[in-house]
Design an enzyme around this catalytic site. Structure first.
Site, PDB file in Angstrom:
ATOM      1  N   LYS A   1     -11.845  -1.601   7.571  1.00 26.14           N
ATOM      2  CA  LYS A   1     -11.269  -2.611   8.297  1.00 26.14           C
ATOM      3  C   LYS A   1     -11.332  -2.322   9.947  1.00 26.14           C
ATOM      4  O   LYS A   1     -11.858  -3.254  10.497  1.00 26.14           O
ATOM      5  CB  LYS A   1      -9.674  -2.278   8.321  1.00 26.14           C
ATOM      6  CG  LYS A   1      -9.504  -2.695   6.710  1.00 26.14           C
ATOM      7  CD  LYS A   1      -8.071  -2.574   6.444  1.00 26.14           C
ATOM      8  CE  LYS A   1      -7.894  -2.527   4.769  1.00 26.14           C
ATOM      9  NZ  LYS A   1      -8.059  -3.911   4.129  1.00 26.14           N
TER      10      LYS A   1
ATOM     11  N   ASP B   1      -1.262   6.913   6.435  1.00 23.55           N
ATOM     12  CA  ASP B   1      -2.338   5.967   6.013  1.00 23.55           C
ATOM     13  C   ASP B   1      -2.667   5.024   7.093  1.00 23.55           C
ATOM     14  O   ASP B   1      -1.767   4.220   7.532  1.00 23.55           O
ATOM     15  CB  ASP B   1      -2.203   5.250   4.759  1.00 23.55           C
ATOM     16  CG  ASP B   1      -3.040   4.157   4.498  1.00 23.55           C
ATOM     17  OD1 ASP B   1      -4.061   3.971   5.095  1.00 23.55           O
ATOM     18  OD2 ASP B   1      -2.792   3.584   3.482  1.00 23.55           O
TER      19      ASP B   1
ATOM     20  N   TRP C   1       0.906  -1.332   0.046  1.00 24.30           N
ATOM     21  CA  TRP C   1       0.021  -0.002  -0.008  1.00 24.30           C
ATOM     22  C   TRP C   1       0.778   1.154  -0.081  1.00 24.30           C
ATOM     23  O   TRP C   1       0.659   2.201  -0.535  1.00 24.30           O
ATOM     24  CB  TRP C   1      -0.942  -0.043   0.970  1.00 24.30           C
ATOM     25  CG  TRP C   1      -1.933  -1.214   1.133  1.00 24.30           C
ATOM     26  CD1 TRP C   1      -1.753  -2.595   1.864  1.00 24.30           C
ATOM     27  CD2 TRP C   1      -2.883  -1.227  -0.158  1.00 24.30           C
ATOM     28  NE1 TRP C   1      -2.913  -3.197   1.349  1.00 24.30           N
ATOM     29  CE2 TRP C   1      -3.587  -2.763   0.331  1.00 24.30           C
ATOM     30  CE3 TRP C   1      -3.288  -0.498  -1.013  1.00 24.30           C
ATOM     31  CZ2 TRP C   1      -4.474  -3.013  -0.485  1.00 24.30           C
ATOM     32  CZ3 TRP C   1      -4.392  -1.025  -1.771  1.00 24.30           C
ATOM     33  CH2 TRP C   1      -4.705  -2.430  -1.451  1.00 24.30           C
TER      34      TRP C   1
END
Lengths: 355, 355
Positions: free
Chosen positions: A191, A167, A100
Site C-alpha cells: 500500500k 498492523d 482486518w
C-alpha cells in the site's frame, strides 16, 4: 494519464517504476536481471542492507529492535504475532476497528485467549473506539492503525502497559510514529512501501522467546532475525522495489515531509466532500483516515454515473470496498496532490451537471 | 555476454525478462504498472488463472488436485506439509538425500514423529538411497526430487503405499512427471519456474482435513484452495513472471521438449567432466542431476584459477555451494545449450593451458 486511487496493491512513484523496470533487464549494469541473481550475491545483499537501513533511518528505529522483510502479507502476521508472543493459556487484547482487526483476532484464537477490549462493530466501524481499560495482564494489545475498508485512522495511539502490537499495513511511512512506543509493528508492503510480496516487521527483541512454545523455523521471528531475513530465499524483487520506494521517500525529505503532503491531500479532499452537496463523508470527522478517504453520494442514483464520469477523467480505483459501498479514494504517499485536484474537479464538474 | 549457471534464483528466458520489464512500466497497455494494480482486478485475475491453467496443462494435472501459488518458499512448505497432513501422534517418513531433505524433516518434528527411512548422509549425499521398506503406516513419504547442493537427482520415484510428497524446487517442469503418483508436490519458483517470491503447491484434495488439528488460515491449504490463492494479497509480480515463464515453456513445446534439451545439456557436460583429465564428477553416475552438475578439479590448485578463467569467458555462478566445494553448473530450463558449450570450451582451453 491515469490517476491511481486504488486501495492496494497501490500506486508507486513513477521514477521507482522506471528504475525497477531497468533492473529487470539489467541490474546495476552487471549484465544480469535482478530476477536471476543469487540472494547471496553481494549485489542483492547490498539491496537488503540498504532497505533495512532506510527503514531504521526513516522511522528512527531505536536500538533493541530488529527489522525484517518477510513473506505472506499481514495475514500471515495475524498468526505469527500470537505464535511468537502469546503464551499457552495467556490472553491477548485486541481493539476491533474493522475487517482486518477482526481477521487478526480470529487467528490469535488458534494460540490462546483473546480479549476484545473495544469494538466499533455496532457502528459499522465508522469511528475509532478510544475508551477502554488498559489490558495490563495481556501478552500484548493489538491495534490496526488505519482501517483501509471504512476509512478510519488512529490519530493517537493508546497508552498501554502491555506491549503494543500494530498492523500499519495501510499507513506505514505516511506519518511520524514513535517506534519505541511499540513492541511490534508490521505492514504488508503493497500500500505505501512497495509492491505485493513482502511484509515489513519491526520487533523489539526482548519480547521474543518467552512463550515456551516450539515454533517452526519459518514462523519464528528469532530464526528470521538470526538469518537477517535470509533464513531462506527472500522475495528478491519485492524487496528491491521497496528499497527503491524508501530511497524515493528519503529523497523527498522523509516521513515528516510526506506527512505534510498527505495531510494537505486529505484536507482538500475532505473539504470538498463536506462542501459539495452531492457527496458526504462516511466516518466520524475526528477519526477520518488520511490514507483512505471514504465517501458516499447523497442520492444513490448518482453512484454509477459518477464512477463512470471519474473514469473518463483517468481516475482509477475509487469504487468502495464491497463491504462498505460508495467511494474510496486511497491517497497513499506516491499519489501526487495534482491527482487529488483532478478528483476534486471531477466532483465539482459532476455536481455542476447534476444540480 | 553472461552465461548464468547460478543455482537460484536462477536464469530466466530473455524474452520473459523483456515482457516483465515492459509490464513494470505499463501492464498490457492499461496505463498502470503490474506493480500497482489490484490483485482483484480482472487484469491480474486473468494472469493468475492463466498461470494455474498452464501448470495443469504442462504437467497434465489430473482431476482432484488443486494448484496453488503461495508465499514463503519451500522452507515454509517444510512446515505446512506436516501441519496439514501429519496427525498428532502420527508418523511421517522422510528420505534424507541432502541438506534440504534434512531441513524438511526437522520441521516435521514440530508436528509429530519422523521416521528417516533412508539416508545418504554417510556418503556426503553423493548418491540416492533406493532400498528401503515401504512406510505403509506413515501419514506420507517425503522425498526431494533433486539435490541442488550435491548434484544428485531421483531418476525414478519410489513406490509407496503412503501418499508421496515431493519437494521439486530445483527440477520442476524440467522433465515429465506423473502427477497422479503424488499426494503433494511443491516447489519454490526461483530455480526453474520464475523469480523468487512465490511457491507452487499441487495437492490432492482428498488428503486434506484429516489431521484433527486446527490450522491458522494462512497455513491451511483448504483456506488457500477456497480463496483460489487469493485468501489475501498474493505476490502479484512473482506470479506474473512465473506465468510468462510457463507460457514460454509451452511455446517451446512443453515439458517433453525441454526434457530433451535438458538431457542433451547434461549429457555433453558430464561427458566433458569424465573425459577431461583436470576434472572429475562428484556423484554416483546413475544418480547425477540433470539440473545441477557438480564437479571438482583433480588438483586443488586449479580451483581458483579455473573459476577466474571461466569468469573471463562470461561464465557466472559456477562456484560450488559452501558445504560441497568445487564447482556447480546449474543448467535450468532457461539456460541455452550454447552456454553449456561455452563452459565446455573453457574447460578444454583451461586443460590445454595446464597440461
Amino acid at each position: 494519464m491515469k490517476h491511481n486511487f486504488g486501495a492496494g496493491p497501490g500506486i508507486l512513484p513513477q521514477e521507482v517504476l522506471k528504475q525497477a523496470a531497468a533492473g529487470v533487464l539489467d541490474f546495476n549494469g552487471i549484465g544480469l536481471s535482478i530476477l536471476e541473481i543469487s540472494h547471496r550475491s553481494p549485489e542483492f545483499e547490498a539491496v537488503l542492507d540498504e532497505a533495512v537501513r532506510l527503514v531504521k533511518e526513516l522511522f528512527e528505529v531505536p536500538e533493541g529492535y530488529s527489522v525484517l522483510f518477510l513473506q505472506g502479507g499481514a495475514s500471515t502476521q495475524f498468526a505469527l504475532v500470537p505464535f511468537n508472543l502469546l503464551p499457552e493459556g495467556g490472553t491477548a487484547a485486541y481493539v476491533e476497528t474493522g475487517v482486518w482487526a477482526n481477521k487478526a483476532l480470529k487467528e490469535a484464537k488458534f494460540f490462546g485467549n483473546v480479549a476484545v477490549v473495544a469494538t466499533a462493530k455496532e457502528a459499522n466501524f465508522t469511528y475509532i473506539p478510544k475508551d477502554f481499560t488498559d489490558p495490563a495482564d495481556a501478552a500484548y494489545l493489538h491495534i490496526t492503525s488505519n482501517n483501509t475498508i471504512y476509512g478510519t485512522q488512529l490519530q493517537e495511539f493508546p497508552k498501554s502497559s502491555a506491549p503494543l502490537v500494530c498492523d500499519m499495513s495501510s499507513d506505514i511511512f505516511s506519518r511520524k510514529v514513535n517506534v519505541s512506543d511499540f513492541g511490534l509493528i508490521y505492514a504488508g508492503a503493497q500500500k505505501n512501501m512497495g509492491p505485493a510480496g513482502t511484509t515489513l516487521v519491526i520487533v523489539k527483541d526482548e519480547l521474543l522467546g518467552k512463550t515456551g512454545r516450539a515454533i517452526p523455523s519459518m514462523f519464528n521471528y528469532q530464526t528470521q532475525i538470526e538469518g537477517g531475513s535470509m533464513y531462506n530465499t527472500p522475495p528478491v524483487f519485492p524487496i528491491y522495489v521497496s528499497m527503491l520506494t524508501l530511497r524515493w521517500l528519503k529523497a523527498k525529505g522523509g516521513v515528516e515531509a510526506i506527512q505534510k503532503e498527505n495531510e494537505a491531500k486529505a484536507h482538500v479532499l475532505y473539504e470538498e466532500i463536506d462542501r459539495n452537496p452531492l457527496f458526504k463523508g462516511v466516518c466520524v470527522p475526528e477519526d477520518r483516515s488520511h490514507m483512505n478517504v471514504c465517501f458516499l453520494v447523497e442520492n444513490p442514483e448518482h453512484e454509477k454515473p459518477f464512477l463512470k464520469f471519474a473514469e473518463s477523467k483517468g481516475i482509477e480505483g475509487i469504487k468502495g470496498h464491497r463491504s462498505a459501498g460508495g467511494f474510496r479514494a486511497s491517497i497513499y504517499n506516491a499519489l501526487p496532490i495534482s491527482s487529488v485536484y483532478v478528483l476534486i474537479e471531477a466532483m465539482q464538474e459532476f455536481a455542476e451537471k447534476n444540480k
